[in-house]
Design an enzyme around this catalytic site. Structure first.
Site, PDB file in Angstrom:
ATOM      1  CG  HIS A 356      -1.967   1.092   1.084  1.00 30.07           C
ATOM      2  ND1 HIS A 356      -3.178   0.903   0.467  1.00 30.07           N
ATOM      3  CD2 HIS A 356      -1.934   2.400   1.449  1.00 30.07           C
ATOM      4  CE1 HIS A 356      -3.854   2.039   0.466  1.00 30.07           C
ATOM      5  NE2 HIS A 356      -3.120   2.963   1.053  1.00 30.07           N
ATOM      6  CB  ALA A 357       0.963   4.160  -2.271  1.00 26.21           C
ATOM      7  CG  HIS A 386      -2.140  10.712  -2.558  1.00 27.05           C
ATOM      8  ND1 HIS A 386      -3.321  11.283  -2.136  1.00 27.05           N
ATOM      9  CD2 HIS A 386      -1.636  10.082  -1.469  1.00 27.05           C
ATOM     10  CE1 HIS A 386      -3.519  11.014  -0.862  1.00 27.05           C
ATOM     11  NE2 HIS A 386      -2.513  10.281  -0.427  1.00 27.05           N
ATOM     12  CD  GLU A 387       1.542   7.850  -1.278  1.00 23.16           C
ATOM     13  OE1 GLU A 387       2.131   8.270  -0.264  1.00 23.16           O
ATOM     14  OE2 GLU A 387       0.394   7.382  -1.222  1.00 23.16           O
ATOM     15  CG  HIS A 390       1.567  12.235   1.817  1.00 25.91           C
ATOM     16  ND1 HIS A 390       0.652  12.884   2.596  1.00 25.91           N
ATOM     17  CD2 HIS A 390       0.925  11.129   1.349  1.00 25.91           C
ATOM     18  CE1 HIS A 390      -0.501  12.199   2.582  1.00 25.91           C
ATOM     19  NE2 HIS A 390      -0.360  11.138   1.830  1.00 25.91           N
ATOM     20  CD  GLU A 414      -3.713  11.279   3.320  1.00 23.23           C
ATOM     21  OE1 GLU A 414      -3.444  10.959   2.150  1.00 23.23           O
ATOM     22  OE2 GLU A 414      -3.062  10.864   4.301  1.00 23.23           O
ATOM     23  CG  HIS A 514      -6.480   3.367   5.148  1.00 22.02           C
ATOM     24  ND1 HIS A 514      -6.575   2.763   3.905  1.00 22.02           N
ATOM     25  CD2 HIS A 514      -5.756   4.493   4.954  1.00 22.02           C
ATOM     26  CE1 HIS A 514      -5.938   3.491   2.997  1.00 22.02           C
ATOM     27  NE2 HIS A 514      -5.435   4.550   3.603  1.00 22.02           N
ATOM     28  CE1 TYR A 524      -5.917   9.041   2.372  1.00 20.62           C
ATOM     29  CE2 TYR A 524      -7.054   7.655   3.964  1.00 20.62           C
ATOM     30  CZ  TYR A 524      -5.893   8.035   3.330  1.00 20.62           C
ATOM     31  OH  TYR A 524      -4.711   7.431   3.641  1.00 20.62           O
TER      32      TYR A 524
HETATM   33  O1  X8Z Z   1      -4.205   5.340   1.217  1.00 23.84           O
HETATM   34  C1  X8Z Z   1      -4.154   6.184   0.358  1.00 23.84           C
HETATM   35  C2  X8Z Z   1      -2.816   6.689  -0.154  1.00 23.84           C
HETATM   36  C3  X8Z Z   1      -1.797   6.733   0.909  1.00 23.84           C
HETATM   37  S1  X8Z Z   1      -2.117   7.953   2.101  1.00 23.84           S
HETATM   38  C4  X8Z Z   1      -2.346   5.780  -1.252  1.00 23.84           C
HETATM   39  N1  X8Z Z   1      -5.289   6.652  -0.198  1.00 23.84           N
HETATM   40  C5  X8Z Z   1      -6.591   6.169   0.193  1.00 23.84           C
HETATM   41  C6  X8Z Z   1      -6.795   4.717  -0.201  1.00 23.84           C
HETATM   42  O2  X8Z Z   1      -6.000   4.194  -0.992  1.00 23.84           O
HETATM   43  O3  X8Z Z   1      -7.746   4.115   0.269  1.00 23.84           O
HETATM   44  C7  X8Z Z   1      -5.378   7.689  -1.224  1.00 23.84           C
HETATM   45  C8  X8Z Z   1      -6.825   7.832  -1.531  1.00 23.84           C
HETATM   46  C9  X8Z Z   1      -7.579   7.045  -0.506  1.00 23.84           C
HETATM   47 ZN    ZN Z   2      -1.917   9.821   1.481  1.00 21.95          ZN
END
Ligand code: X8Z
Ligand code: ZN
Length: 615
Positions: A356-357, A386-387, A390, A414, A514, A524
């Site tokens: 997960h990024a 997105h990354e 950060h 975010e 998450h 988010y």
């Molecule tokens: O988790 C993330 C990022 C890292 S903060 C990749 N996001 C959420 C997800 O993937 O569920 C970005 C958008 C929503």
């Molecule tokens: Zn993020």
């Protein structure tokens, strides 16, 4: 790991737990007074000294924890998991001790800046741990274990072959077979079942920690981080959701009708929630991968970023370089050499990693990195922006005191990279040589549809994840109702349903990173709205006066300067002040998003005439 202070990145998402927070419950007032009588009253000067010393202690510990967590997420083994748990246990105990010490200054008058840092210290944790050392250790072990379990998750078929999440997500994105998508969906969701007992215990321990620190439960702690009353924050979220809901409902109605045409009304009934596996995404959280099924006639912009990237030979590194180029065009300094040598861009073949990024700031100086198993798609090109958002935020606030080394609120962190990605318009793609010709305005509805599938579809999902956790933390949802409550919320907010019968033997929330990763998710939802506000203001500053969905701030040093001004504030001021500085309005406002999608809303309403919307 999500340590107390760098949420951000930490946010980055790992899990930190342990808690700090020394909110003084009203009932402790007497004890306080007595204590004050028994020993010399604390002074403002002592409070300052305390914050100075606590900052030094935390800064050193954070580096240690970041390193341990980086390794644990890049090389998942029993040993790295144990080392990560150990350092997080240490971090927790330290923070709990500091939080308790900070309570000494609760009732004395200190300058505003010292007070804000004391408050940040008290509110920094994601999961608080009880003072009892054995329980702190137990919580830290659970946190590390859940993180590793998610990273290792695989779906293994009867023939012994196994698939990781990335491959399964690719199938979800491109398959148009009902059964094949269902197999992926079920295969992945079933990996989360073993997390349930661990999650249950984690809730108990974290709540005990939160209560010791004066919060009703962990959800109350999470809602207290927004420079306003916790209850007022929950009300504010509801208000924003109510405003954007008609847009979501219009999109849902149209997409359901198209899916029903594709798969048949027996599979996709026109008066029921949509089966959750047909939206092109494992969690049905964003739907841009099924754009082809809903593309408006005659207004398809006719390009696909995934294909453009492939045509121009973009590999993972070139994709990251491309995203960096946007930030440097705004005047931000290029990323350091170590970013390129220490980051992880490609999924290793020979070991388990948390794919997960995430974006990391190892030392609050210049050692920023991303960790991401990049796929060569347009979707992932956005995630890279997105990354990097950060990372550029982290760099901008690195000279702030440690307790301010964070975004104005977690939604801001975010929102930054996403704001930049909103400027990845056809005009921009042409400027960087990816696209030959900018589609004319007759294709706008297609462009907006694609964006809405990504951004509008996401809104209810981004709300419900924490609605579920808040209910779990408060005890309103008990462990024997975990899965049922999850699906109630999925239906209520998103209008999607479980495609096969689920039971309390399942733990479907755990299939979303998450949840086992303990990253709050409301951020988010905030970001989804904030990015349109930021985009609008930056476009005005950049003097791009075309339609907002075609605006790109690429190359605008003026926009970069204005953005940087907000970023470098870190968390030193209430978020209302930070957004006010950039946009002129000290509040969240759904109007920017609604205006952006207004032409699409008109189109959807037209399409939906005569349809029975809702579920
Ligand atoms: O988790 C993330 C990022 C890292 S903060 C990749 N996001 C959420 C997800 O993937 O569920 C970005 C958008 C929503
Ligand atoms: Zn993020």
């Amino acid at each position: 790991m999500n340590h107390p202070f760098k949420p951000t990145l930490l946010a980055v998402l790992i899990a930190s737990s342990i808690g700090l927070v020394a909110c003084q419950p009203a009932s402790d007032k007497t004890a306080d007074t007595q204590a004050a009588g028994a020993q010399p009253a604390a002074t403002a000067a002592e409070a300052k000294t305390f914050i100075d010393n606590a900052s030094k202690e935390m800064a050193a510990l954070l580096i240690e924890a970041n390193r341990a967590d980086w390794i644990a997420s890049n090389f998942i083994t029993e040993d790295t998991e144990a080392l990560s748990a150990a350092v997080n246990e240490k971090m927790t105990s330290t923070v709990v001790r500091l939080a308790n010490e900070a309570a000494r200054f609760n009732t004395i008058t200190v300058d505003a800046d010292t007070r804000r840092q004391l408050d940040k210290l008290k509110l920094a944790l994601t999961l608080a741990a009880p003072k009892d050392q054995a329980k702190t250790a137990e919580l830290a072990e659970i946190v590390a274990k859940l993180n590793a379990m998610y990273g290792k998750g695989k779906y293994c078929k009867a023939d012994g072959s196994c698939m990781a999440l990335g491959d399964m997500s690719s199938v979800m994105a491109s398959s148009r077979s009902y059964d094949e998508q269902l197999e992926m969906w079920k295969g992945w969701h079933d990996t989360a079942a073993p997390m349930r007992p661990l999650y249950m215990r984690q809730v108990e321990l974290a709540n005990e920690g939160a209560r010791e620190l004066g919060y009703a439960d962990t959800g109350a702690l999470w809602r207290s981080k927004y420079d306003m009353e916790a209850d007022a924050f929950a009300v504010e979220l509801d208000k924003q959701w109510t405003e954007v809901k008609p847009l979501y409902e219009a999109l849902h109605c149209h997409v359901r009708a198209k899916l029903s045409e594709k798969y048949g009304a027996d599979k996709v009934p026109l008066d029921k929630p949509i089966p959750a596996h047909l939206l092109g995404n494992m969690w049905a959280q964003s739907w841009e991968n099924i754009y082809d099924l809903v593309a408006p006639e005659n207004s398809d912009p006719g390009y696909d970023v995934t294909k453009l990237l492939a045509d121009k030979g973009y590999d993972e590194l070139k994709m990251v370089k491309g995203a960096e180029g946007f930030f440097t065009s705004l005047g931000f300094a290029p990323l350091p050499e170590t970013f390129w040598t220490r980051s992880l861009f490609v999924k290793p073949r020979d070991r388990d990693v948390v794919c997960h990024a995430s974006a990391w700031d190892l030392d609050a100086k210049d050692d920023v990195r991303i960790k991401m198993c990049i796929q060569r798609t347009g979707e992932e090109f956005s995630v890279i922006h997105h990354e990097l958002g950060h990372n550029f935020y982290q760099r901008a606030y690195k000279d702030q005191p440690v307790f301010y080394q964070d975004s104005a609120n977690d939604g801001f962190h975010e929102a930054i990279g996403d704001t930049i990605a909103l400027s990845v318009t056809p005009k921009y793609l042409k400027q960087i040589g990816l696209l030959e010709q900018v589609p004319d305005e007759s294709k706008d509805i297609g462009l907006l549809m694609k964006k809405a599938l990504e951004k509008v579809a996401f809104l209810p999902f981004s709300l419900l994840v924490d609605q579920w956790r808040w209910q779990v933390f408060s005890g309103q949802v008990q462990p024997e109702q975990y899965n049922q409550a999850w699906w109630q919320l999925r239906e209520k907010y998103q209008g999607v349903s479980a495609p096969v019968a689920r039971s309390e033997a399942d733990f479907d929330p755990g299939a979303k990173y998450h949840v086992p990763g303990n990253t709050p998710y409301t951020r988010y939802f905030l970001a989804a709205l904030l990015q349109f506000q930021f985009h609008k203001s930056l476009c005005e500053i950049a003097k791009d006066d075309g339609p907002i969905h075609r605006c790109s701030i690429y190359n605008s040093k003026e926009a970069g300067t204005a953005l940087n001004k907000m970023l470098e504030m870190g968390a030193s001021k209430p978020w209302q002040e930070a957004i006010g500085g950039l946009t002129g309005t000290p509040a969240m406002d759904s109007k920017a998003m609604l205006d952006y999608f207004a032409p699409l809303k008109a189109y959807l309403d037209e399409q939906n005439k005569g349809r029975n919307c809702g579920w």
